[in-house]
Scaffold this motif. Structure first.
Motif, PDB file in Angstrom:
ATOM      1  N   LEU A  42      -0.708   0.481  -9.269  1.00  0.00           N
ATOM      2  CA  LEU A  42      -0.630  -0.954  -9.520  1.00  0.00           C
ATOM      3  C   LEU A  42      -0.903  -1.691  -8.223  1.00  0.00           C
ATOM      4  O   LEU A  42      -0.637  -1.173  -7.135  1.00  0.00           O
ATOM      5  CB  LEU A  42       0.753  -1.336 -10.044  1.00  0.00           C
ATOM      6  CG  LEU A  42       1.261  -0.593 -11.285  1.00  0.00           C
ATOM      7  CD1 LEU A  42       2.725  -0.949 -11.544  1.00  0.00           C
ATOM      8  CD2 LEU A  42       0.408  -0.929 -12.499  1.00  0.00           C
ATOM      9  N   GLU A  43      -1.414  -2.909  -8.335  1.00  0.00           N
ATOM     10  CA  GLU A  43      -1.595  -3.772  -7.173  1.00  0.00           C
ATOM     11  C   GLU A  43      -0.872  -5.081  -7.428  1.00  0.00           C
ATOM     12  O   GLU A  43      -0.911  -5.624  -8.538  1.00  0.00           O
ATOM     13  CB  GLU A  43      -3.073  -4.037  -6.902  1.00  0.00           C
ATOM     14  CG  GLU A  43      -3.820  -2.822  -6.381  1.00  0.00           C
ATOM     15  CD  GLU A  43      -5.210  -3.179  -5.876  1.00  0.00           C
ATOM     16  OE1 GLU A  43      -5.555  -4.385  -5.906  1.00  0.00           O
ATOM     17  OE2 GLU A  43      -5.938  -2.263  -5.464  1.00  0.00           O
ATOM     18  N   ASP A  44      -0.181  -5.575  -6.401  1.00  0.00           N
ATOM     19  CA  ASP A  44       0.593  -6.792  -6.543  1.00  0.00           C
ATOM     20  C   ASP A  44       0.815  -7.376  -5.150  1.00  0.00           C
ATOM     21  O   ASP A  44       0.907  -6.618  -4.181  1.00  0.00           O
ATOM     22  CB  ASP A  44       1.948  -6.487  -7.202  1.00  0.00           C
ATOM     23  CG  ASP A  44       2.639  -7.736  -7.717  1.00  0.00           C
ATOM     24  OD1 ASP A  44       2.199  -8.259  -8.761  1.00  0.00           O
ATOM     25  OD2 ASP A  44       3.605  -8.177  -7.076  1.00  0.00           O
ATOM     26  N   PRO A  45       0.893  -8.703  -5.026  1.00  0.00           N
ATOM     27  CA  PRO A  45       1.165  -9.301  -3.710  1.00  0.00           C
ATOM     28  C   PRO A  45       2.636  -9.166  -3.343  1.00  0.00           C
ATOM     29  O   PRO A  45       3.372 -10.151  -3.220  1.00  0.00           O
ATOM     30  CB  PRO A  45       0.750 -10.761  -3.897  1.00  0.00           C
ATOM     31  CG  PRO A  45       0.956 -11.023  -5.351  1.00  0.00           C
ATOM     32  CD  PRO A  45       0.590  -9.728  -6.037  1.00  0.00           C
ATOM     33  N   SER A  46       3.088  -7.915  -3.214  1.00  0.00           N
ATOM     34  CA  SER A  46       4.490  -7.639  -2.917  1.00  0.00           C
ATOM     35  C   SER A  46       4.587  -6.395  -2.056  1.00  0.00           C
ATOM     36  O   SER A  46       3.581  -5.771  -1.712  1.00  0.00           O
ATOM     37  CB  SER A  46       5.289  -7.448  -4.209  1.00  0.00           C
ATOM     38  OG  SER A  46       4.802  -6.334  -4.932  1.00  0.00           O
ATOM     39  N   GLN A  47       5.805  -6.024  -1.739  1.00  0.00           N
ATOM     40  CA  GLN A  47       6.027  -4.845  -0.905  1.00  0.00           C
ATOM     41  C   GLN A  47       5.594  -3.587  -1.658  1.00  0.00           C
ATOM     42  O   GLN A  47       5.853  -3.454  -2.854  1.00  0.00           O
ATOM     43  CB  GLN A  47       7.500  -4.748  -0.524  1.00  0.00           C
ATOM     44  CG  GLN A  47       7.800  -3.697   0.524  1.00  0.00           C
ATOM     45  CD  GLN A  47       9.216  -3.835   1.048  1.00  0.00           C
ATOM     46  OE1 GLN A  47      10.036  -4.496   0.445  1.00  0.00           O
ATOM     47  NE2 GLN A  47       9.497  -3.217   2.188  1.00  0.00           N
ATOM     48  N   PRO A  48       4.953  -2.634  -0.977  1.00  0.00           N
ATOM     49  CA  PRO A  48       4.515  -1.407  -1.657  1.00  0.00           C
ATOM     50  C   PRO A  48       5.711  -0.521  -2.030  1.00  0.00           C
ATOM     51  O   PRO A  48       6.811  -0.670  -1.490  1.00  0.00           O
ATOM     52  CB  PRO A  48       3.622  -0.729  -0.628  1.00  0.00           C
ATOM     53  CG  PRO A  48       4.122  -1.237   0.697  1.00  0.00           C
ATOM     54  CD  PRO A  48       4.559  -2.649   0.447  1.00  0.00           C
ATOM     55  N   LEU A  49       5.455   0.390  -2.954  1.00  0.00           N
ATOM     56  CA  LEU A  49       6.512   1.277  -3.433  1.00  0.00           C
ATOM     57  C   LEU A  49       5.898   2.573  -3.927  1.00  0.00           C
ATOM     58  O   LEU A  49       4.823   2.572  -4.538  1.00  0.00           O
ATOM     59  CB  LEU A  49       7.280   0.611  -4.578  1.00  0.00           C
ATOM     60  CG  LEU A  49       8.346   1.452  -5.294  1.00  0.00           C
ATOM     61  CD1 LEU A  49       9.551   1.667  -4.384  1.00  0.00           C
ATOM     62  CD2 LEU A  49       8.788   0.780  -6.592  1.00  0.00           C
ATOM     63  N   PHE A  50       6.584   3.668  -3.662  1.00  0.00           N
ATOM     64  CA  PHE A  50       6.226   4.956  -4.258  1.00  0.00           C
ATOM     65  C   PHE A  50       7.379   5.406  -5.143  1.00  0.00           C
ATOM     66  O   PHE A  50       8.551   5.312  -4.763  1.00  0.00           O
ATOM     67  CB  PHE A  50       5.977   6.028  -3.196  1.00  0.00           C
ATOM     68  CG  PHE A  50       5.938   7.419  -3.761  1.00  0.00           C
ATOM     69  CD1 PHE A  50       4.815   7.890  -4.418  1.00  0.00           C
ATOM     70  CD2 PHE A  50       7.057   8.253  -3.696  1.00  0.00           C
ATOM     71  CE1 PHE A  50       4.785   9.152  -4.977  1.00  0.00           C
ATOM     72  CE2 PHE A  50       7.038   9.518  -4.243  1.00  0.00           C
ATOM     73  CZ  PHE A  50       5.903   9.966  -4.886  1.00  0.00           C
ATOM     74  N   ALA A  51       7.044   5.892  -6.333  1.00  0.00           N
ATOM     75  CA  ALA A  51       8.081   6.424  -7.225  1.00  0.00           C
ATOM     76  C   ALA A  51       7.495   7.584  -8.024  1.00  0.00           C
ATOM     77  O   ALA A  51       6.306   7.591  -8.377  1.00  0.00           O
ATOM     78  CB  ALA A  51       8.592   5.347  -8.179  1.00  0.00           C
ATOM     79  N   THR A  52       8.326   8.571  -8.280  1.00  0.00           N
ATOM     80  CA  THR A  52       7.910   9.682  -9.127  1.00  0.00           C
ATOM     81  C   THR A  52       9.083  10.092 -10.007  1.00  0.00           C
ATOM     82  O   THR A  52      10.237  10.054  -9.575  1.00  0.00           O
ATOM     83  CB  THR A  52       7.417  10.882  -8.292  1.00  0.00           C
ATOM     84  OG1 THR A  52       6.926  11.901  -9.179  1.00  0.00           O
ATOM     85  CG2 THR A  52       8.528  11.470  -7.437  1.00  0.00           C
ATOM     86  N   GLY A  53       8.780  10.438 -11.236  1.00  0.00           N
ATOM     87  CA  GLY A  53       9.837  10.820 -12.166  1.00  0.00           C
ATOM     88  C   GLY A  53       9.565  12.167 -12.797  1.00  0.00           C
ATOM     89  O   GLY A  53       8.415  12.491 -13.141  1.00  0.00           O
TER      90      GLY A  53
END
Length: 278
Positions: free
Chosen positions: A97-108
């Motif tokens: 995803l791209e968004d004008p916000s802080q980056p994030l990594f997540a895995t489930g």
């Protein structure tokens, strides 16, 4: 939150756990009074109710009060149980995803429901992997390598009545990116599969789990909530008083076994949020 629900929608192809609790925006915009009433009339019925009463009470008086306030509620059949079972995942899934916000990594990773025999070991695994400032993820990503401002593990997302997710996440620190976090999260996951947790660490994890359980029973409200919860999940409130035995039985070998069983590439879904324009 959008990243996590994107992860869930990708991880679940059939089960309702892949749908946000309040629905999509179009659902919210089209809520109706009749639909809400139909839902209430279907599920808020005596046959679907669990009542837990704790304290210095007189049963005869309680039954009279129950009859007085609830006796007029019409009886209806218990709603049918959910029949949909999420098919076994056969390979890694990824979204970006791209968004004008802080980056994030997540895995489930898919893990079983709370009543499954593996659950106590999975809970211990989640604790050691990423819960608290002494966990592997926090020590590696935040304290030592400083590539993340925050990192951790959430277990039981979005609920534990059915098979659910263990989610590991990391918020990259300035000058770092989700890819670096991903590499280190999977590095620690592999360590858990290949290196048994030290016995002394298992004992600390079990001590925390037992303290949390017992502290939750130190007042009438806490005891009532947990009795109702165990009745709902296990079908028997007495299972609450067997939980300590389940916690005490966990061994380093159990934790390594569930890590090898669930923390696999084919069982995981990855979600990456990148800052738009970066």
């Amino acid at each position: 939150m959008r990243t996590l629900w994107g992860l869930m929608a990708t991880a679940y192809q059939a089960h309702p756990y892949g749908i946000t609790i309040v629905g999509h925006m179009s659902d919210i915009q089209n809520y109706t009074r009749d639909a809400a009433k139909d839902y209430f009339d279907k599920y808020y019925v005596p046959s679907n109710m669990i009542v837990s009463i704790v304290g210095d009470v007189e049963p005869d008086k309680i039954f009279k009060l129950a009859q007085k306030y609830w006796g007029s509620i019409p009886g209806k059949p218990k709603p049918e149980s959910l029949a949909t079972v999420e098919p076994e995942q056969k390979g890694e899934r990824r979204i970006e995803l791209e968004d004008p916000s802080q980056p994030l990594f997540a895995t489930g990773w898919h893990v079983p429901e709370e009543t499954h025999p593996d659950w106590p070991a999975v809970s211990a695994l989640a604790d050691y992997f990423g819960q608290g400032r002494t966990s592997l993820l926090y020590k590696n990503l935040v304290k030592e390598k400083k590539i993340a401002a925050q990192a951790g593990v959430m277990l039981g997302w979005p609920g534990t009545k059915y098979p659910c997710m263990m989610i590991a996440y990391a918020v990259p620190s300035p000058e770092h990116n989700p890819d670096e976090c991903e590499e280190q999260v999977f590095f620690e996951a592999e360590r858990l599969k290949n290196e048994p947790i030290p016995v002394e660490e298992i004992e600390k994890i079990k001590a925390r789990a037992k303290a949390e359980l017992i502290n939750g029973l130190d007042n009438n409200m806490g005891l009532a909530i947990r009795l109702a919860g165990y009745q709902n999940d296990y079908g028997d409130w007495r299972e609450l008083f067997r939980q300590l035995d389940r916690i005490n039985a966990v061994t380093p070998e159990d934790v390594q076994r569930v890590a090898q069983k669930y923390l696999t590439k084919q069982n995981r879904t990855v979600a990456v949020l990148r800052t738009q324009g970066s």
